[in-house]
Design a protein around this motif. Structure first.
Motif, mmCIF file in Angstrom:
data_model
loop_
_atom_site.group_PDB
_atom_site.id
_atom_site.type_symbol
_atom_site.label_atom_id
_atom_site.label_comp_id
_atom_site.label_asym_id
_atom_site.label_seq_id
_atom_site.Cartn_x
_atom_site.Cartn_y
_atom_site.Cartn_z
ATOM 1 N N GLU B 173 0.823 -1.218 0.000
ATOM 2 C CA GLU B 173 0.000 0.000 0.000
ATOM 3 C C GLU B 173 0.857 1.269 0.000
ATOM 4 O O GLU B 173 0.536 2.251 -0.658
ATOM 5 C CB GLU B 173 -0.943 0.020 1.202
ATOM 6 C CG GLU B 173 -1.958 1.149 1.081
ATOM 7 C CD GLU B 173 -2.542 1.599 2.407
ATOM 8 O OE1 GLU B 173 -2.082 1.108 3.461
ATOM 9 O OE2 GLU B 173 -3.431 2.452 2.376
ATOM 10 N N GLY B 174 1.949 1.223 0.739
ATOM 11 C CA GLY B 174 2.793 2.408 0.844
ATOM 12 C C GLY B 174 3.500 2.773 -0.441
ATOM 13 O O GLY B 174 4.071 3.860 -0.557
ATOM 14 N N LEU B 175 3.443 1.891 -1.423
ATOM 15 C CA LEU B 175 4.090 2.163 -2.713
ATOM 16 C C LEU B 175 3.205 3.003 -3.624
ATOM 17 O O LEU B 175 3.632 3.433 -4.688
ATOM 18 C CB LEU B 175 4.440 0.845 -3.417
ATOM 19 C CG LEU B 175 5.458 -0.051 -2.695
ATOM 20 C CD1 LEU B 175 5.522 -1.424 -3.348
ATOM 21 C CD2 LEU B 175 6.828 0.602 -2.701
ATOM 22 N N ILE B 176 1.955 3.189 -3.212
ATOM 23 C CA ILE B 176 1.004 3.974 -4.020
ATOM 24 C C ILE B 176 1.171 5.459 -3.704
ATOM 25 O O ILE B 176 1.364 5.836 -2.545
ATOM 26 C CB ILE B 176 -0.439 3.514 -3.720
ATOM 27 C CG1 ILE B 176 -0.622 2.044 -4.128
ATOM 28 C CG2 ILE B 176 -1.460 4.405 -4.415
ATOM 29 C CD1 ILE B 176 -1.975 1.455 -3.751
ATOM 30 N N PRO B 178 0.301 9.262 -2.815
ATOM 31 C CA PRO B 178 -0.731 9.738 -1.885
ATOM 32 C C PRO B 178 -1.907 10.424 -2.558
ATOM 33 O O PRO B 178 -2.971 10.537 -1.958
ATOM 34 C CB PRO B 178 0.037 10.715 -0.982
ATOM 35 C CG PRO B 178 1.190 11.164 -1.813
ATOM 36 C CD PRO B 178 1.559 9.993 -2.678
ATOM 37 N N GLY B 179 -1.725 10.840 -3.816
ATOM 38 C CA GLY B 179 -2.814 11.520 -4.506
ATOM 39 C C GLY B 179 -3.651 10.604 -5.376
ATOM 40 O O GLY B 179 -4.520 11.072 -6.114
ATOM 41 N N GLU B 234 7.221 8.863 -9.009
ATOM 42 C CA GLU B 234 8.160 9.477 -8.068
ATOM 43 C C GLU B 234 7.981 8.982 -6.637
ATOM 44 O O GLU B 234 8.883 9.144 -5.814
ATOM 45 C CB GLU B 234 8.009 11.007 -8.101
ATOM 46 C CG GLU B 234 6.643 11.500 -7.612
ATOM 47 C CD GLU B 234 6.566 13.021 -7.492
ATOM 48 O OE1 GLU B 234 7.618 13.670 -7.436
ATOM 49 O OE2 GLU B 234 5.437 13.545 -7.444
ATOM 50 N N TYR B 235 6.837 8.384 -6.307
ATOM 51 C CA TYR B 235 6.598 7.960 -4.918
ATOM 52 C C TYR B 235 7.005 6.525 -4.638
ATOM 53 O O TYR B 235 6.812 6.013 -3.544
ATOM 54 C CB TYR B 235 5.120 8.157 -4.554
ATOM 55 C CG TYR B 235 4.802 9.586 -4.167
ATOM 56 C CD1 TYR B 235 4.952 10.021 -2.857
ATOM 57 C CD2 TYR B 235 4.366 10.508 -5.117
ATOM 58 C CE1 TYR B 235 4.681 11.333 -2.493
ATOM 59 C CE2 TYR B 235 4.093 11.819 -4.776
ATOM 60 C CZ TYR B 235 4.246 12.229 -3.459
ATOM 61 O OH TYR B 235 3.984 13.523 -3.103
ATOM 62 N N PHE B 237 9.284 3.704 -3.578
ATOM 63 C CA PHE B 237 10.554 3.541 -2.865
ATOM 64 C C PHE B 237 11.127 2.139 -3.041
ATOM 65 O O PHE B 237 12.177 1.821 -2.495
ATOM 66 C CB PHE B 237 10.404 3.878 -1.373
ATOM 67 C CG PHE B 237 9.354 3.089 -0.647
ATOM 68 C CD1 PHE B 237 9.630 1.845 -0.110
ATOM 69 C CD2 PHE B 237 8.077 3.606 -0.482
ATOM 70 C CE1 PHE B 237 8.657 1.119 0.560
ATOM 71 C CE2 PHE B 237 7.096 2.894 0.192
ATOM 72 C CZ PHE B 237 7.390 1.641 0.711
#
Lengths: 119, 293
Positions: B173-176, B178-179, B234-235, B237
Protein backbone atom coordinates in the motif's frame (compact mmCIF):
# COMPACT_ATOMS: atom_id res chain seq x y z
CA UNK A 1 -1.73 15.25 19.94
CA UNK A 2 -2.04 11.56 20.70
CA UNK A 3 -5.35 12.08 22.51
CA UNK A 4 -6.82 13.62 19.37
CA UNK A 5 -5.37 10.84 17.26
CA UNK A 6 -6.85 8.18 19.53
CA UNK A 7 -10.25 9.89 19.49
CA UNK A 8 -10.35 9.99 15.72
CA UNK A 9 -9.23 6.38 15.48
CA UNK A 10 -11.83 5.15 17.97
CA UNK A 11 -14.50 7.05 16.05
CA UNK A 12 -13.76 5.06 12.87
CA UNK A 13 -15.77 1.83 13.08
CA UNK A 14 -14.09 0.20 10.07
CA UNK A 15 -10.63 0.83 11.50
CA UNK A 16 -11.68 -0.52 14.87
CA UNK A 17 -13.23 -3.54 13.19
CA UNK A 18 -9.77 -4.42 11.91
CA UNK A 19 -8.64 -4.52 15.54
CA UNK A 20 -11.63 -6.38 16.95
CA UNK A 21 -9.54 -9.43 17.85
CA UNK A 22 -6.28 -7.56 18.45
CA UNK A 23 -4.53 -7.17 21.79
CA UNK A 24 -1.26 -5.34 21.26
CA UNK A 25 0.97 -2.77 22.88
CA UNK A 26 3.47 -0.91 20.77
CA UNK A 27 5.67 2.12 21.19
CA UNK A 28 5.25 5.35 19.24
CA UNK A 29 7.57 8.33 19.48
CA UNK A 30 6.70 11.28 17.28
CA UNK A 31 9.38 13.52 18.68
CA UNK A 32 7.54 14.34 21.90
CA UNK A 33 8.87 11.40 23.88
CA UNK A 34 7.94 7.74 23.86
CA UNK A 35 4.31 6.70 24.26
CA UNK A 36 2.66 3.32 24.46
CA UNK A 37 -0.30 2.61 22.20
CA UNK A 38 -2.60 -0.01 23.65
CA UNK A 39 -4.95 -1.83 21.33
CA UNK A 40 -7.59 -3.80 23.14
CA UNK A 41 -10.12 -5.59 20.95
CA UNK A 42 -11.55 -2.70 19.03
CA UNK A 43 -10.41 0.16 21.23
CA UNK A 44 -7.15 2.08 21.20
CA UNK A 45 -5.56 4.32 23.82
CA UNK A 46 -2.25 6.07 24.41
CA UNK A 47 -0.21 6.77 27.48
CA UNK A 48 3.28 8.06 28.21
CA UNK A 49 5.78 5.24 28.31
CA UNK A 50 6.97 4.56 31.85
CA UNK A 51 10.41 3.20 32.64
CA UNK A 52 9.05 -0.32 32.78
CA UNK A 53 7.39 -0.16 29.36
CA UNK A 54 8.53 -2.97 27.08
CA UNK A 55 6.41 -2.73 23.94
CA UNK A 56 6.92 -5.58 21.50
CA UNK A 57 7.92 -3.10 18.80
CA UNK A 58 8.22 0.63 18.53
CA UNK A 59 8.11 3.27 15.82
CA UNK A 60 10.10 6.45 16.33
CA UNK A 61 11.02 9.50 14.30
CA UNK A 62 11.66 13.22 14.68
CA UNK A 63 8.89 15.81 14.77
CA UNK A 64 9.84 17.20 11.38
CA UNK A 65 9.36 13.83 9.70
CA UNK A 66 5.93 13.32 11.21
CA UNK A 67 4.96 16.89 10.26
CA UNK A 68 5.71 16.14 6.62
CA UNK A 69 3.96 12.77 6.93
CA UNK A 70 0.86 14.55 8.23
CA UNK A 71 0.46 16.88 5.27
CA UNK A 72 -2.34 16.02 2.83
CA UNK A 73 0.18 15.33 0.04
CA UNK A 74 3.53 14.55 1.67
CA UNK A 75 6.77 14.54 -0.28
CA UNK A 76 8.00 11.19 -1.63
CA UNK A 77 9.51 9.18 1.19
CA UNK A 78 7.20 10.70 3.80
CA UNK A 79 3.87 9.53 2.41
CA UNK A 80 3.50 6.22 4.29
CA UNK A 81 4.97 4.52 7.33
CA UNK A 82 6.84 2.01 5.18
CA UNK A 83 8.19 4.79 2.95
CA UNK A 84 9.39 6.62 6.08
CA UNK A 85 11.09 3.44 7.28
CA UNK A 86 12.79 2.65 3.98
CA UNK A 87 14.05 6.24 3.80
CA UNK A 88 15.16 6.14 7.45
CA UNK A 89 12.95 9.04 8.49
CA UNK A 90 11.59 6.69 11.15
CA UNK A 91 13.03 3.57 12.69
CA UNK A 92 11.50 0.34 13.88
CA UNK A 93 12.78 -1.41 16.98
CA UNK A 94 11.91 -4.74 18.51
CA UNK A 95 9.99 -7.58 16.91
CA UNK A 96 8.26 -6.14 13.83
CA UNK A 97 6.27 -9.29 13.07
CA UNK A 98 3.14 -8.04 14.92
CA UNK A 99 3.48 -4.81 12.96
CA UNK A 100 3.73 -6.55 9.60
CA UNK A 101 0.70 -8.76 10.16
CA UNK A 102 -1.38 -5.83 11.48
CA UNK A 103 -0.04 -3.25 9.08
CA UNK A 104 -3.39 -2.06 7.72
CA UNK A 105 -4.48 -1.28 11.28
CA UNK A 106 -1.32 0.59 12.24
CA UNK A 107 -1.13 2.56 9.00
CA UNK A 108 -4.84 3.25 9.20
CA UNK A 109 -4.34 4.59 12.70
CA UNK A 110 -1.47 6.83 11.61
CA UNK A 111 -3.46 8.07 8.61
CA UNK A 112 -5.67 9.85 11.13
CA UNK A 113 -2.80 12.31 11.54
CA UNK A 114 -3.91 13.72 8.18
CA UNK A 115 -7.32 14.67 9.48
CA UNK A 116 -7.96 17.52 11.84
CA UNK A 117 -4.96 18.69 13.78
CA UNK A 118 -1.61 18.32 12.08
CA UNK A 119 1.60 17.46 13.82
CA UNK B 1 -29.99 -1.86 -24.69
CA UNK B 2 -28.78 0.51 -21.97
CA UNK B 3 -26.24 -1.81 -20.32
CA UNK B 4 -22.75 -0.36 -20.19
CA UNK B 5 -20.64 -3.19 -21.57
CA UNK B 6 -16.91 -2.70 -22.04
CA UNK B 7 -15.21 -3.50 -25.34
CA UNK B 8 -12.72 -5.70 -23.43
CA UNK B 9 -12.89 -9.40 -24.29
CA UNK B 10 -11.52 -12.13 -22.01
CA UNK B 11 -10.42 -15.52 -23.39
CA UNK B 12 -8.22 -18.48 -22.48
CA UNK B 13 -5.23 -19.79 -24.40
CA UNK B 14 -3.32 -23.04 -23.89
CA UNK B 15 0.41 -22.52 -23.56
CA UNK B 16 3.32 -24.88 -23.13
CA UNK B 17 5.80 -23.23 -20.78
CA UNK B 18 9.02 -25.02 -19.91
CA UNK B 19 7.43 -28.27 -21.02
CA UNK B 20 4.27 -27.96 -18.92
CA UNK B 21 0.76 -27.25 -20.14
CA UNK B 22 -0.87 -24.09 -18.83
CA UNK B 23 -4.33 -22.57 -19.21
CA UNK B 24 -3.75 -18.83 -19.40
CA UNK B 25 -6.36 -16.10 -19.25
CA UNK B 26 -5.99 -12.87 -21.16
CA UNK B 27 -8.02 -9.80 -21.95
CA UNK B 28 -7.74 -7.79 -25.11
CA UNK B 29 -9.21 -4.78 -26.86
CA UNK B 30 -8.41 -2.80 -29.96
CA UNK B 31 -6.71 -3.25 -33.29
CA UNK B 32 -3.31 -2.40 -34.63
CA UNK B 33 0.15 -2.79 -33.11
CA UNK B 34 0.06 -5.54 -30.45
CA UNK B 35 0.80 -4.16 -26.99
CA UNK B 36 1.44 -6.88 -24.38
CA UNK B 37 0.94 -5.64 -20.81
CA UNK B 38 2.62 -7.37 -17.86
CA UNK B 39 1.18 -6.97 -14.37
CA UNK B 40 3.05 -6.56 -11.09
CA UNK B 41 3.95 -9.29 -8.61
CA UNK B 42 0.99 -10.86 -6.87
CA UNK B 43 -1.62 -9.11 -9.02
CA UNK B 44 -3.20 -9.72 -12.43
CA UNK B 45 -4.09 -8.16 -15.75
CA UNK B 46 -6.94 -6.10 -14.33
CA UNK B 47 -4.28 -3.52 -13.48
CA UNK B 48 -4.48 -2.49 -17.15
CA UNK B 49 -8.27 -2.00 -17.19
CA UNK B 50 -7.96 1.69 -18.06
CA UNK B 51 -5.58 1.05 -20.94
CA UNK B 52 -7.85 -1.66 -22.35
CA UNK B 53 -10.76 0.77 -22.12
CA UNK B 54 -9.09 3.81 -23.68
CA UNK B 55 -10.55 4.26 -27.16
CA UNK B 56 -7.75 6.53 -28.24
CA UNK B 57 -5.21 3.81 -27.49
CA UNK B 58 -7.25 0.85 -28.75
CA UNK B 59 -7.87 2.65 -32.03
CA UNK B 60 -4.20 2.10 -32.86
CA UNK B 61 -3.06 -0.69 -30.55
CA UNK B 62 -4.27 -4.23 -29.88
CA UNK B 63 -3.88 -4.16 -26.11
CA UNK B 64 -3.38 -7.59 -24.52
CA UNK B 65 -3.07 -8.24 -20.80
CA UNK B 66 -2.61 -11.84 -19.65
CA UNK B 67 -2.55 -13.17 -16.13
CA UNK B 68 0.66 -15.01 -15.35
CA UNK B 69 0.05 -18.68 -14.47
CA UNK B 70 -1.08 -18.92 -10.81
CA UNK B 71 -2.47 -15.36 -11.03
CA UNK B 72 -5.94 -13.96 -11.66
CA UNK B 73 -7.96 -16.38 -13.77
CA UNK B 74 -4.94 -18.30 -15.08
CA UNK B 75 -4.63 -21.70 -13.47
CA UNK B 76 -1.50 -23.11 -11.94
CA UNK B 77 -0.21 -26.14 -13.86
CA UNK B 78 -1.42 -29.62 -12.93
CA UNK B 79 0.45 -30.87 -9.91
CA UNK B 80 0.74 -27.44 -8.33
CA UNK B 81 -0.36 -28.75 -4.95
CA UNK B 82 2.94 -30.56 -4.54
CA UNK B 83 5.23 -27.63 -5.18
CA UNK B 84 6.09 -24.18 -3.91
CA UNK B 85 5.46 -21.55 -6.58
CA UNK B 86 8.62 -19.70 -7.58
CA UNK B 87 8.99 -17.28 -10.49
CA UNK B 88 12.35 -17.30 -12.24
CA UNK B 89 13.78 -15.19 -15.03
CA UNK B 90 13.73 -18.11 -17.45
CA UNK B 91 10.13 -19.00 -16.62
CA UNK B 92 8.95 -15.40 -16.96
CA UNK B 93 10.68 -14.88 -20.31
CA UNK B 94 9.40 -18.24 -21.58
CA UNK B 95 5.85 -17.33 -20.58
CA UNK B 96 5.81 -14.03 -22.45
CA UNK B 97 7.40 -15.59 -25.54
CA UNK B 98 4.93 -18.49 -25.48
CA UNK B 99 2.02 -16.05 -25.28
CA UNK B 100 3.31 -13.91 -28.17
CA UNK B 101 4.00 -16.96 -30.33
CA UNK B 102 0.67 -18.66 -29.59
CA UNK B 103 -1.23 -15.54 -30.63
CA UNK B 104 1.10 -15.03 -33.61
CA UNK B 105 1.75 -11.43 -32.62
CA UNK B 106 3.91 -9.55 -35.11
CA UNK B 107 6.70 -7.78 -33.23
CA UNK B 108 4.56 -6.58 -30.35
CA UNK B 109 5.39 -3.78 -27.97
CA UNK B 110 5.89 -5.17 -24.48
CA UNK B 111 5.06 -3.03 -21.44
CA UNK B 112 5.49 -4.26 -17.89
CA UNK B 113 5.39 -2.88 -14.39
CA UNK B 114 7.58 -3.78 -11.39
CA UNK B 115 8.45 -7.45 -11.99
CA UNK B 116 7.08 -6.74 -15.45
CA UNK B 117 9.33 -3.70 -15.64
CA UNK B 118 12.26 -6.01 -14.92
CA UNK B 119 10.97 -8.60 -17.36
CA UNK B 120 10.90 -6.16 -20.27
CA UNK B 121 14.62 -5.66 -19.69
CA UNK B 122 15.23 -9.39 -19.80
CA UNK B 123 13.01 -9.72 -22.88
CA UNK B 124 14.76 -6.87 -24.70
CA UNK B 125 18.12 -8.44 -23.85
CA UNK B 126 17.27 -11.96 -24.94
CA UNK B 127 14.74 -11.38 -27.73
CA UNK B 128 15.27 -7.82 -28.98
CA UNK B 129 14.31 -8.59 -32.56
CA UNK B 130 10.98 -10.06 -31.44
CA UNK B 131 9.75 -6.75 -30.04
CA UNK B 132 8.96 -3.41 -31.63
CA UNK B 133 9.73 -1.62 -28.38
CA UNK B 134 9.80 -2.17 -24.62
CA UNK B 135 8.18 0.08 -22.04
CA UNK B 136 9.41 -0.42 -18.49
CA UNK B 137 7.24 0.93 -15.69
CA UNK B 138 9.08 1.08 -12.36
CA UNK B 139 12.05 -0.69 -13.92
CA UNK B 140 15.14 -1.26 -11.80
CA UNK B 141 18.14 -3.53 -11.98
CA UNK B 142 17.30 -4.98 -8.56
CA UNK B 143 15.27 -4.32 -5.46
CA UNK B 144 15.83 -4.75 -1.75
CA UNK B 145 13.72 -4.22 1.35
CA UNK B 146 15.02 -3.30 4.77
CA UNK B 147 12.43 -5.75 6.08
CA UNK B 148 13.78 -8.56 3.92
CA UNK B 149 15.22 -10.57 6.84
CA UNK B 150 11.90 -10.45 8.71
CA UNK B 151 10.04 -11.44 5.56
CA UNK B 152 12.33 -14.41 5.02
CA UNK B 153 12.33 -15.53 8.64
CA UNK B 154 8.62 -15.25 9.33
CA UNK B 155 7.29 -15.95 5.81
CA UNK B 156 4.45 -13.67 6.86
CA UNK B 157 3.12 -13.32 3.31
CA UNK B 158 2.28 -17.05 3.26
CA UNK B 159 1.65 -18.90 6.48
CA UNK B 160 -1.47 -20.55 7.85
CA UNK B 161 -2.14 -18.08 10.67
CA UNK B 162 -1.99 -14.94 8.50
CA UNK B 163 -4.32 -13.89 5.69
CA UNK B 164 -1.77 -13.72 2.89
CA UNK B 165 -3.94 -11.54 0.68
CA UNK B 166 -4.36 -8.83 3.26
CA UNK B 167 -0.72 -9.11 4.30
CA UNK B 168 0.35 -8.71 0.67
CA UNK B 169 -1.94 -5.76 0.07
CA UNK B 170 -0.79 -4.00 3.23
CA UNK B 171 2.84 -4.63 2.26
CA UNK B 172 2.43 -2.75 -1.02
CA UNK B 173 0.00 0.00 0.00
CA UNK B 174 2.79 2.41 0.84
CA UNK B 175 4.09 2.16 -2.71
CA UNK B 176 1.00 3.97 -4.02
CA UNK B 177 1.19 7.72 -4.51
CA UNK B 178 -0.73 9.74 -1.89
CA UNK B 179 -2.81 11.52 -4.51
CA UNK B 180 -4.17 8.36 -6.12
CA UNK B 181 -7.97 8.33 -6.46
CA UNK B 182 -9.41 6.38 -3.55
CA UNK B 183 -11.34 3.95 -5.74
CA UNK B 184 -8.30 3.11 -7.86
CA UNK B 185 -6.06 2.75 -4.80
CA UNK B 186 -8.39 0.17 -3.27
CA UNK B 187 -9.10 -1.57 -6.58
CA UNK B 188 -5.33 -2.06 -6.86
CA UNK B 189 -5.16 -3.45 -3.32
CA UNK B 190 -8.15 -5.72 -3.89
CA UNK B 191 -6.23 -7.51 -6.63
CA UNK B 192 -3.49 -8.21 -4.09
CA UNK B 193 -6.02 -9.43 -1.55
CA UNK B 194 -7.28 -11.95 -4.13
CA UNK B 195 -3.88 -13.46 -4.86
CA UNK B 196 -3.45 -17.21 -4.39
CA UNK B 197 -1.54 -18.50 -1.38
CA UNK B 198 2.19 -17.97 -1.74
CA UNK B 199 1.94 -16.42 -5.19
CA UNK B 200 3.10 -12.91 -4.27
CA UNK B 201 5.97 -14.40 -2.28
CA UNK B 202 6.86 -16.62 -5.25
CA UNK B 203 6.96 -13.60 -7.56
CA UNK B 204 9.21 -11.77 -5.13
CA UNK B 205 11.84 -14.45 -5.66
CA UNK B 206 12.22 -13.08 -9.18
CA UNK B 207 12.01 -9.46 -7.98
CA UNK B 208 14.54 -9.71 -5.17
CA UNK B 209 16.76 -12.66 -6.15
CA UNK B 210 16.67 -14.42 -9.51
CA UNK B 211 15.97 -11.35 -11.64
CA UNK B 212 18.79 -9.29 -10.11
CA UNK B 213 20.56 -7.55 -13.00
CA UNK B 214 23.54 -6.15 -11.14
CA UNK B 215 25.76 -8.44 -13.15
CA UNK B 216 26.57 -6.13 -16.03
CA UNK B 217 24.41 -8.01 -18.48
CA UNK B 218 22.21 -4.95 -19.04
CA UNK B 219 24.98 -3.30 -21.08
CA UNK B 220 24.13 -5.67 -23.92
CA UNK B 221 20.64 -4.26 -24.39
CA UNK B 222 20.35 -3.03 -27.96
CA UNK B 223 17.96 -0.09 -28.17
CA UNK B 224 18.53 0.26 -31.92
CA UNK B 225 16.74 -3.07 -32.37
CA UNK B 226 14.33 -2.70 -29.44
CA UNK B 227 13.84 0.89 -28.24
CA UNK B 228 13.47 1.12 -24.46
CA UNK B 229 11.21 3.60 -22.70
CA UNK B 230 11.33 3.95 -18.92
CA UNK B 231 8.57 5.59 -16.89
CA UNK B 232 8.79 5.64 -13.10
CA UNK B 233 6.48 7.09 -10.48
CA UNK B 234 8.16 9.48 -8.07
CA UNK B 235 6.60 7.96 -4.92
CA UNK B 236 7.94 4.44 -5.47
CA UNK B 237 10.55 3.54 -2.87
CA UNK B 238 10.95 -0.06 -4.07
CA UNK B 239 11.85 0.78 -7.67
CA UNK B 240 12.62 4.45 -7.20
CA UNK B 241 13.35 7.10 -9.84
CA UNK B 242 17.02 6.93 -8.82
CA UNK B 243 17.05 3.20 -9.49
CA UNK B 244 15.48 3.63 -12.93
CA UNK B 245 17.95 6.42 -13.67
CA UNK B 246 20.69 3.85 -13.11
CA UNK B 247 19.08 1.60 -15.74
CA UNK B 248 18.98 4.54 -18.14
CA UNK B 249 22.65 5.28 -17.44
CA UNK B 250 23.63 1.72 -18.28
CA UNK B 251 21.50 1.41 -21.43
CA UNK B 252 22.55 3.81 -24.19
CA UNK B 253 19.53 5.13 -26.03
CA UNK B 254 17.02 4.43 -23.27
CA UNK B 255 14.50 7.20 -22.72
CA UNK B 256 13.55 7.86 -19.11
CA UNK B 257 10.90 10.05 -17.54
CA UNK B 258 9.82 10.45 -13.92
CA UNK B 259 6.04 10.44 -13.45
CA UNK B 260 4.86 13.12 -11.04
CA UNK B 261 2.47 12.09 -8.30
CA UNK B 262 2.54 8.41 -9.16
CA UNK B 263 3.81 5.39 -7.25
CA UNK B 264 4.58 1.75 -8.01
CA UNK B 265 1.32 0.91 -9.83
CA UNK B 266 0.82 3.82 -12.22
CA UNK B 267 -1.60 2.15 -14.65
CA UNK B 268 -3.83 0.94 -11.84
CA UNK B 269 -3.49 3.43 -8.97
CA UNK B 270 -4.03 6.56 -11.06
CA UNK B 271 -4.77 5.64 -14.68
CA UNK B 272 -5.65 9.10 -15.97
CA UNK B 273 -2.43 10.61 -14.67
CA UNK B 274 -0.46 7.66 -16.04
CA UNK B 275 -1.94 7.98 -19.51
CA UNK B 276 -0.60 11.53 -19.83
CA UNK B 277 2.86 9.94 -19.73
CA UNK B 278 2.08 6.79 -21.70
CA UNK B 279 0.35 8.31 -24.70
CA UNK B 280 3.33 10.35 -25.93
CA UNK B 281 5.44 7.17 -25.72
CA UNK B 282 2.86 5.22 -27.72
CA UNK B 283 2.73 8.08 -30.22
CA UNK B 284 6.49 7.90 -30.66
CA UNK B 285 6.43 4.14 -31.09
CA UNK B 286 3.82 4.57 -33.77
CA UNK B 287 0.15 4.36 -34.36
CA UNK B 288 -1.03 7.37 -32.41
CA UNK B 289 -1.04 11.03 -33.26
CA UNK B 290 0.56 13.12 -30.55
CA UNK B 291 -1.93 15.87 -31.17
CA UNK B 292 -4.77 13.54 -30.25
CA UNK B 293 -3.56 12.96 -26.72
Amino acid sequence: MLDGLMARANADPMLMRRARFLELEFGLDMGDGPAVIQVNKGHVSASAAGPAARPVFSIAGPKEAWAEFSRPLPKPGFHHLMAMNENRHTRFEGDVYPLLVNLFFVTGLLSKLRQGEAA
Amino acid sequence: MSAKIEAVIGRYVSLSIEGRDHRVYFEEAGEGIPLICLHTAGADGRQYRAILNDAEITKHFRVLAFDLPWHGKSSPPAGWQDEVYTLTTDKYVATVMAFAEALELDRPVVMGCSIGGRAVLHLALRHASSFRAAIGLQSALFSESSLGPEMAETEYLHRPDVHGGEASASAVEGLIGPGAPVADRWETLWHYMQGGPGVFAGDLYYYFVDGDMRNGVIAGLDTDTCPLYLLTGEYDFSASPEMTAEVARQVPGAKFQIMSGLGHFPMSENPEQFKTYLKPVLAEIGGMQKAAS
